[in-house]
Design an enzyme around this catalytic site. Structure first.
Site, PDB file in Angstrom:
ATOM      1  N   HIS A 361       0.800  -1.222   0.000  1.00 54.56           N
ATOM      2  CA  HIS A 361       0.000   0.000   0.000  1.00 54.56           C
ATOM      3  C   HIS A 361       0.842   1.286   0.000  1.00 54.56           C
ATOM      4  O   HIS A 361       0.449   2.281   0.628  1.00 54.56           O
ATOM      5  CB  HIS A 361      -0.983   0.016   1.192  1.00 54.56           C
ATOM      6  N   CYS A 362       2.009   1.234  -0.636  1.00 51.56           N
ATOM      7  CA  CYS A 362       2.915   2.397  -0.687  1.00 51.56           C
ATOM      8  C   CYS A 362       3.406   2.819   0.703  1.00 51.56           C
ATOM      9  O   CYS A 362       3.777   3.977   0.920  1.00 51.56           O
ATOM     10  CB  CYS A 362       2.281   3.604  -1.382  1.00 51.56           C
ATOM     11  N   VAL A 363       3.354   1.892   1.659  1.00 52.49           N
ATOM     12  CA  VAL A 363       3.947   2.167   2.978  1.00 52.49           C
ATOM     13  C   VAL A 363       5.088   1.166   3.147  1.00 52.49           C
ATOM     14  O   VAL A 363       5.225   0.518   4.186  1.00 52.49           O
ATOM     15  CB  VAL A 363       2.908   2.051   4.121  1.00 52.49           C
TER      16      VAL A 363
END
Ligand code: PLP
Length: 405
Positions: A361-363
């Protein structure tokens, strides 16, 4: 509020075999009024706003003005001139980071749960300009550690320039106490930039009440068109920012040797804009304005309680963040132990039309820190989701885990 009847407004939710769309933290569905507004732009007034004075141009300028006005009211901005149209929240966050002047050693604080969009611009400035980016660690359960934050502010002292944090994490749905954070940061004369990509669509966000300096948000996560985001800033601060895209509309005049900068927001909206997107943003905000945002938030929590209760006891599964769903809004992000998250997500869709997000999730930074390269399976609800949707998610996931596990 009767959210169920509102499903009729969304073409993809009308049929009896509609999917259980639970990927709202990524992008939301669009109501008919937004789709119609895009169609109307192209079929009736496909002109250029803010420049041309003919009928098409004038109609578009009015549509853009109305959309800006609607957004300003939605987040309680003092003036419509504080609302900048951007491509997405990433663009807004970059405009803030790269629009400011930095000195070597200036400290920027983020949390340890930021989307890349509120991490990478600071890492870039660290490499290129010598700023000092520091991470405030969360509690073990991912909730915000106010004491650690205050300590970080004290350590940075007069070098603290910016506190840039996501209001609600897309990793886990956990929200942070922005008002308290802003008060503390301002005591250190630092600015407060809030990544509101996951809060603005789901709860009351009042920029004046929060006492912040900048807010970045994604209009495509607010029933609006893709390719649209927003940036709000206190006018005096926007007026101090350099644009990261200069050109048409960003100046009032130019000679062969110099240019006179336009006032915000025009200064930041260089080049011909996404006019259908801007006008349709007006329709999206008009739609959202009919909702009670507190009721939206409570509805999502109610659905998350069902998801939480359904998955928390499945062997091998672990929800990221506190077990109490009231602290995670509409997001239920689940670690699947050894099971492959993308395969499980695919199976959920194939077997039961349940659409969720899988991966990091782009984390990436958080997953790298924890040594969890597989990422998580994230279900995220919105007002149009029903108890049946989340039960379908829980039942199908349970079956998949028992089959594959
Ligand atoms: C917390 C958060 N910040 C920033 C972004 C980036 O938003 P955008 O895609 O509008 O650039 C996202 C997108 O998922 C997000 O969840």
């Amino acid at each position: 509020m009767d959210f169920k009847t509102m499903r009729e407004d969304f073409p993809t939710l009308r049929s009896s075999d509609a999917p259980a769309y639970l990927d709202n933290a990524c992008v939301t569905l669009k109501p008919q009024s937004v789709i119609d507004s895009i169609h109307r732009y192209y079929t009736e007034t496909p002109g250029c706003g803010g420049r041309s004075v003919h009928r098409y141009g004038t109609a578009v300028s009015k549509g853009v003005r109305d959309a800006r006005k609607g957004l300003a009211a939605f987040i309680n901005a003092e003036s419509t001139n504080e609302i900048v149209f951007t491509r997405n929240a990433t663009h807004s966050l970059n405009q803030i980071a790269h629009g400011m002047s930095w000195n070597k050693g200036d400290v920027v604080l983020t949390t340890d749960r930021e989307h890349n969009s509120n991490l990478v611009p600071w890492l870039q400035l660290e490499q290129e300009r010598g700023i000092d980016h520091r991470v405030v660690k969360s509690h073990e359960n991912n909730t915000f550690d106010l004491e650690a934050f205050e300590e970080s502010c004290k350590e940075a002292g007069s070098n603290l320039r910016m506190v840039s944090m996501s209001h609600v994490g897309n990793l886990d749905g956990v929200s942070i106490p922005i008002q308290e954070i802003a008060k503390i940061a301002h005591d250190f004369d630092a600015l407060v930039s809030v990544d509101g990509a996951q809060s603005t669509p789901h709860m009351n966000v009042d920029v004046q009440e929060l006492g912040i300096d900048f807010l970045s948000f994604s209009i495509h996560k607010m029933c609006g068109p893709s390719g649209m985001g927003g940036l709000w800033g206190r006018y005096d601060l926007l007026d101090d920012l350099r644009t990261i895209q200069s050109g048409g509309q960003t100046v009032t005049s130019s000679t062969y040797t110099e240019a006179s900068w336009a006032q915000p927001p025009a200064r930041f909206e260089g080049g011909l804009g996404n006019f259908s997107g801007m006008v349709a943003t007006g329709a999206a905000v008009e739609y959202l304005t009919t909702l009670d945002m507190n009721a939206v938030h409570q509805h999502e929590i109610k659905l998350n309680k069902i998801m939480t209760k359904g998955v928390k006891d499945i062997a091998g599964l672990e929800i990221i963040g506190p077990e109490d769903a009231t602290q995670r809004g509409g997001i239920c992000s689940i670690l699947l132990d050894e099971l492959p998250t993308h395969d499980v997500a695919l199976l959920l869709d194939e077997a039961a039309g349940v659409m969720v997000r899988s991966g990091q999730h782009c984390v990436h930074s958080w997953f790298a820190d924890k040594g969890l390269p597989q990422g998580s399976l994230r279900a995220s609800a919105y007002f149009y989701n029903t108890e049946e949707d989340v039960k379908r998610f829980v039942d199908t996931l349970t079956e998949i885990v028992h089959t594959l596990g």
